[in-house]
Design an enzyme around this catalytic site. Structure first.
Site, PDB file in Angstrom:
ATOM      1  N   HIS A 159     -20.191 -19.614 -43.126  1.00 24.32           N
ATOM      2  CA  HIS A 159     -20.258 -21.068 -43.343  1.00 24.32           C
ATOM      3  C   HIS A 159     -21.621 -21.639 -42.974  1.00 24.32           C
ATOM      4  CE1 HIS A 159     -15.843 -21.918 -44.000  1.00 24.32           C
ATOM      5  NE2 HIS A 159     -15.835 -20.644 -43.639  1.00 24.32           N
ATOM      6  N   ASP A 208     -28.655 -26.775 -42.292  1.00 20.18           N
ATOM      7  CA  ASP A 208     -27.185 -26.819 -42.334  1.00 20.18           C
ATOM      8  C   ASP A 208     -26.692 -25.913 -43.459  1.00 20.18           C
ATOM      9  OD1 ASP A 208     -24.607 -27.639 -41.718  1.00 20.18           O
ATOM     10  OD2 ASP A 208     -25.165 -29.756 -41.614  1.00 20.18           O
TER      11      ASP A 208
HETATM   12  P1  ADP Z   1     -20.183 -28.792 -39.153  1.00 23.65           P
HETATM   13  O1  ADP Z   1     -19.257 -27.815 -39.753  1.00 23.65           O
HETATM   14  O2  ADP Z   1     -21.465 -28.169 -38.703  1.00 23.65           O
HETATM   15  O3  ADP Z   1     -19.601 -29.621 -38.068  1.00 23.65           O
HETATM   16  P2  ADP Z   1     -19.949 -30.417 -41.606  1.00 23.65           P
HETATM   17  O4  ADP Z   1     -20.662 -31.670 -41.989  1.00 23.65           O
HETATM   18  O5  ADP Z   1     -19.898 -29.408 -42.681  1.00 23.65           O
HETATM   19  O6  ADP Z   1     -20.643 -29.855 -40.287  1.00 23.65           O
HETATM   20  O7  ADP Z   1     -18.461 -30.759 -41.207  1.00 23.65           O
HETATM   21  C1  ADP Z   1     -18.153 -31.687 -40.221  1.00 23.65           C
HETATM   22  C2  ADP Z   1     -16.705 -32.097 -40.371  1.00 23.65           C
HETATM   23  O8  ADP Z   1     -16.301 -32.714 -39.153  1.00 23.65           O
HETATM   24  C3  ADP Z   1     -16.487 -33.085 -41.491  1.00 23.65           C
HETATM   25  O9  ADP Z   1     -15.260 -32.813 -42.127  1.00 23.65           O
HETATM   26  C4  ADP Z   1     -16.456 -34.432 -40.769  1.00 23.65           C
HETATM   27  O10 ADP Z   1     -15.617 -35.379 -41.382  1.00 23.65           O
HETATM   28  C5  ADP Z   1     -15.922 -34.064 -39.407  1.00 23.65           C
HETATM   29  N1  ADP Z   1     -16.536 -34.930 -38.374  1.00 23.65           N
HETATM   30  C6  ADP Z   1     -17.799 -34.909 -37.949  1.00 23.65           C
HETATM   31  N2  ADP Z   1     -18.008 -35.864 -37.017  1.00 23.65           N
HETATM   32  C7  ADP Z   1     -16.842 -36.514 -36.868  1.00 23.65           C
HETATM   33  C8  ADP Z   1     -16.406 -37.593 -36.051  1.00 23.65           C
HETATM   34  N3  ADP Z   1     -17.193 -38.201 -35.173  1.00 23.65           N
HETATM   35  N4  ADP Z   1     -15.130 -37.970 -36.163  1.00 23.65           N
HETATM   36  C9  ADP Z   1     -14.307 -37.347 -37.039  1.00 23.65           C
HETATM   37  N5  ADP Z   1     -14.653 -36.325 -37.830  1.00 23.65           N
HETATM   38  C10 ADP Z   1     -15.909 -35.915 -37.743  1.00 23.65           C
HETATM   39  O1  F6P Z   2     -18.939 -25.015 -40.113  1.00 22.66           O
HETATM   40  C1  F6P Z   2     -19.646 -24.512 -39.056  1.00 22.66           C
HETATM   41  C2  F6P Z   2     -18.857 -24.484 -37.789  1.00 22.66           C
HETATM   42  O2  F6P Z   2     -19.680 -23.794 -36.963  1.00 22.66           O
HETATM   43  C3  F6P Z   2     -17.580 -23.735 -37.720  1.00 22.66           C
HETATM   44  O3  F6P Z   2     -17.677 -22.375 -37.736  1.00 22.66           O
HETATM   45  C4  F6P Z   2     -17.094 -24.236 -36.407  1.00 22.66           C
HETATM   46  O4  F6P Z   2     -15.738 -24.043 -36.248  1.00 22.66           O
HETATM   47  C5  F6P Z   2     -17.449 -25.684 -36.498  1.00 22.66           C
HETATM   48  O5  F6P Z   2     -18.648 -25.724 -37.177  1.00 22.66           O
HETATM   49  C6  F6P Z   2     -17.414 -26.462 -35.198  1.00 22.66           C
HETATM   50  O6  F6P Z   2     -17.906 -25.792 -34.106  1.00 22.66           O
HETATM   51  P1  F6P Z   2     -16.998 -25.313 -32.876  1.00 22.66           P
HETATM   52  O7  F6P Z   2     -15.937 -24.460 -33.422  1.00 22.66           O
HETATM   53  O8  F6P Z   2     -17.956 -24.633 -31.981  1.00 22.66           O
HETATM   54  O9  F6P Z   2     -16.427 -26.564 -32.279  1.00 22.66           O
END
Ligand code: ADP
Ligand code: F6P
Length: 505
Positions: A174, A386
Site C-alpha cells: 500500500h 504517499d
Molecule cells: P494513510 O493510509 O497513510 O493513512 P490515506 O489518505 O490513504 O493515508 O488514508 C487515510 C484514511 O484515513 C482515509 O480513509 C481517511 O478518511 C481516514 N482519515 C484520515 N484522517 C482522519 C481523521 N482525522 N478522521 C477520520 N478519518 C480520517
Molecule cells: O495505508 C498505509 C497504512 O500504513 C496501513 O498499512 C496502515 O494500517 C495505516 O496506513 C495506518 O497506520 P497504522 O496501522 O500504523 O495505524
C-alpha cells in the site's frame, strides 16, 4: 455495488494485514471497539463489504485484553470473519513501532535519515511474520486465496509455506517502493526481496513503484529474470514465477457519493460553512504522520497570507489530524511542531471574527468527515510522499456539487492519476503551493465544475471494487499449491479481459 468476479478462486479470500478494520481500545470501564484509520483499513473494509472470507490481523492492544468476545460481536454484522493475531508489548514495540514504522516506513518513503536500523527489530520482524504465517496456516485451505497486505508482512509467504499453507498467495504494497539507491541501505535487503518473490502475485500502487522494485531486482538480485508483458510482468527466480503488476487503489465512489447526498450531511455541511461566515474553506485531513507534509502545508498557508493580504479574513484552513503511532519519537516531535506552527500562524494573523487555522486533533466519524468534504472549497492534499492517498479520492467522491478544487502533491500516487483535473504541486515548494491556493480561491465556477467532473469520473472508474477485481484476476492459474482448486486457463482469460478494458479507459 459492482460484483467482484472471483470465479477462478474455489474457496475463500483470506485477507491478512497487520491491522484489522477495528481497533480495541482500553478505557476506564473496560475496552471499546473503534474504526481503524488509515487507507488500508478504509479501502479493504469498503471493498469487502458483502463478501465472504476471513480477515486476519491485529486488533490493537495487548493479549491481556480479552478481544475474542469483542471480535465475535464485530464479526456478527460483517460478511467475513475477523480473526486476531495477538501481539505482546515487546512485539508491538519492536515489530510494529520498530521494524515496520522506524525502518520500513521512513525508508520506503525516501526518508532514510529517519530510520533506526536496530538489529533487534529485525529479529522481531521475522518472529512476528512467522506468527502471522502460523495463524494463516490454521485458517487457509488449498482452495483459498491468501492476500497479504503491506510492509509489515513482507516475509509471510515464506513463513506460510513453512507452516504448511498450500493456497496461492498474493501481496499488495500500500505504500511506495523506493528506488535502488534508497532500498540498498536496508541491511536486510536480500531476504526481503527473496521473500517477496515467494508470493504468486505482487501488486504496487503505481508503475513508478513497480519500476523501482524491478530496478532493485536488477541491481541486487541479477539472477531473477524479468519477463516483460502486458498488463503485468513476470519474475522468474529458480523454479518460482511471480506476477508483478500495478493496481492503483481506490475508494467506494458510490458509497461516498450517496452518503454525501444525505440531507443530514447537507445540513451539517451548511452549518460548517455558516460558522466560517462563507470564507473560502481549505481542508486538510491526514493521519498525523511526517510523510503527510503537514508542517510544510502550514508554512505554505502562512506564505499565502503574507503574500496575498487581501485574502486575510476570507480564507480558512481546517486541518484535521488523527493521532497516529504516538509511541514513536518522530511522531511525538511532529505533533509539537504542528501545534507550534498552528499557534504561530494564528498568533500572527487572527482578527476579531476570523481565525486562519482551525486545528482538529481527533478521528472524525464518517458523517462529520463527509460534511467537511462537502463544505470545503479546496481539498489540500500535499504529502511529501504517499503510496496513493485516499483522502484525495474521498474528497472528489463527496463533491457532489462539483464546486471544490483539488490541490494534490505530485509525490502521492493520486497525483499523476488525478493530474487532468487537479492542480499538481511540489509540497516542498511553499511558493508554488501558496500560488495554487490563490488560483484555486479565484477559479471561475465553470472551470471548477469542469475539473471536478473530470476528477469524479476518474475516481469512479478506478474504484476500490475495480482494484480488488483486477488484483484477483492477476492470480496465475499455475499459482503455487493452488492450481488444484482452480480452473486452468481462466486467469489468462481474465487477464485478456482486463487488458481490453484498460485499453478502452
Ligand atoms: P494513510 O493510509 O497513510 O493513512 P490515506 O489518505 O490513504 O493515508 O488514508 C487515510 C484514511 O484515513 C482515509 O480513509 C481517511 O478518511 C481516514 N482519515 C484520515 N484522517 C482522519 C481523521 N482525522 N478522521 C477520520 N478519518 C480520517
Ligand atoms: O495505508 C498505509 C497504512 O500504513 C496501513 O498499512 C496502515 O494500517 C495505516 O496506513 C495506518 O497506520 P497504522 O496501522 O500504523 O495505524
Amino acid at each position: 455495488m459492482t460484483d467482484i468476479k472471483t470465479t477462478d478462486i474455489k474457496g475463500r479470500v483470506i485477507n491478512v494485514s497487520n491491522r484489522l478494520p477495528i481497533l480495541i481500545r482500553k478505557h476506564a470501564g473496560g475496552a471499546r471497539v473503534e474504526r481503524s484509520s488509515g487507507g488500508l483499513a478504509t479501502a479493504l473494509e469498503a471493498g469487502w463489504r458483502d463478501r465472504p472470507g476471513v480477515w486476519i490481523g491485529w486488533a490493537g492492544g495487548t493479549p491481556n485484553q480479552h478481544v475474542d468476545p469483542l471480535l465475535i460481536k464485530a464479526s456478527r454484522n460483517r460478511s467475513y470473519t475477523l480473526r486476531s493475531v495477538a501481539l505482546t508489548e515487546e512485539e508491538i514495540a519492536k515489530f510494529y513501532s520498530g521494524f515496520a514504522n522506524e525502518i520500513i516506513w521512513p525508508l520506503f518513503h525516501d526518508m532514510p535519515s529517519r530510520c533506526n536500523f536496530d538489529p533487534e527489530y529485525w529479529e522481531m520482524y521475522q518472529r512476528v511474520n512467522r506468527k502471522f504465517g502460523k495463524v494463516t496456516a490454521e485458517t487457509a485451505t488449498e482452495d483459498d486465496f491468501v492476500w497479504v497486505h503491506d510492509y509489515h508482512l513482507m516475509l509471510t509467504a515464506d513463513a506460510m509455506r513453512q507452516a504448511g499453507v498450500r493456497a496461492p498467495m498474493g501481496f499488495f504494497l500500500h505504500i511506495p517502493f523506493p528506488g535502488p539507491d534508497v532500498f540498498e541501505k536496508l541491511p536486510w535487503k536480500y531476504p526481503i526481496l527473496k521473500s517477496l518473490l515467494e508470493f504468486d502475485v505482487i501488486g504496487f500502487q503505481s508503475d513508478h513503484d513497480r519500476g523501482n522494485f524491478t530496478s532493485c531486482l536488477e541491481r541486487l538480485l541479477p539472477e531473477a529474470v524479468i519477463e516483460h508483458g502486458s498488463p503485468h510482468l513476470q519474475v522468474r527466480l529458480e523454479a518460482r514465477r511471480t506476477v508483478v503488476g500495478t493496481f492503483p487503489i481506490g475508494v467506494d465512489f458510490e458509497e461516498f457519493a450517496q452518503q454525501a447526498a444525505r440531507p443530514e450531511i447537507e445540513a451539517h455541511s451548511a452549518e460548517i460553512r455558516r460558522r466560517l461566515s462563507g470564507d473560502v474553506l481549505v481542508l486538510g485531513v491526514d493521519r498525523l504522520d511526517y510523510t503527510k507534509g503537514i508542517p510544510e502545508r502550514l508554512k505554505s498557508f502562512r506564505l499565502l497570507l503574507r503574500r496575498f493580504p487581501e485574502l486575510r479574513g476570507h480564507i480558512t484552513l481546517v486541518q484535521v489530524v488523527v493521532p497516529s503511532r504516538e509511541e514513536i519519537p518522530n511522531y511525538k516531535h511532529l505533533r509539537r511542531e504542528v501545534e507550534l506552527l498552528v499557534s504561530q500562524i494564528n498568533g500572527e494573523f487572527t482578527e476579531p471574527g476570523w481565525v486562519p487555522v482551525h486545528y482538529i486533533h481527533r478521528n472524525l466519524g464518517r458523517e462529520e468527515l463527509l460534511a467537511y468534504y462537502r463544505a470545503a472549497d479546496i481539498g489540500l492534499v500535499t504529502p511529501l510522499k504517499d503510496g496513493m492517498n485516499l483522502v484525495a479520492k474521498e474528497f472528489c467522491a463527496a463533491q457532489i456539487d462539483e464546486r471544490g478544487v483539488l490541490i494534490v502533491s505530485e509525490f502521492a500516487g493520486a497525483g499523476p492519476e488525478l493530474r487532468s483535473g487537479a492542480i499538481l504541486v511540489n509540497p516542498n515548494d511553499f511558493a508554488e503551493v501558496a500560488q495554487a491556493l490563490h488560483d484555486a480561491a479565484h477559479m471561475p465556477v465553470e472551470e471548477k465544475r469542469c475539473r471536478m467532473r473530470l476528477l469524479r469520473e476518474i475516481v469512479k472508474d478506478h474504484s476500490v471494487q475495480r482494484w480488488i477485481r483486477s488484483f484477483l484476476q492477476a492470480i496465475p492459474a499455475t499459482a503455487a499449491g493452488g492450481s488444484k482448486g482452480r480452473v486452468p486457463g481462466l486467469a489468462l482469460v481474465c487477464d485478456i479481459r482486463m487488458a481490453k478494458r484498460q485499453s478502452s479507459v
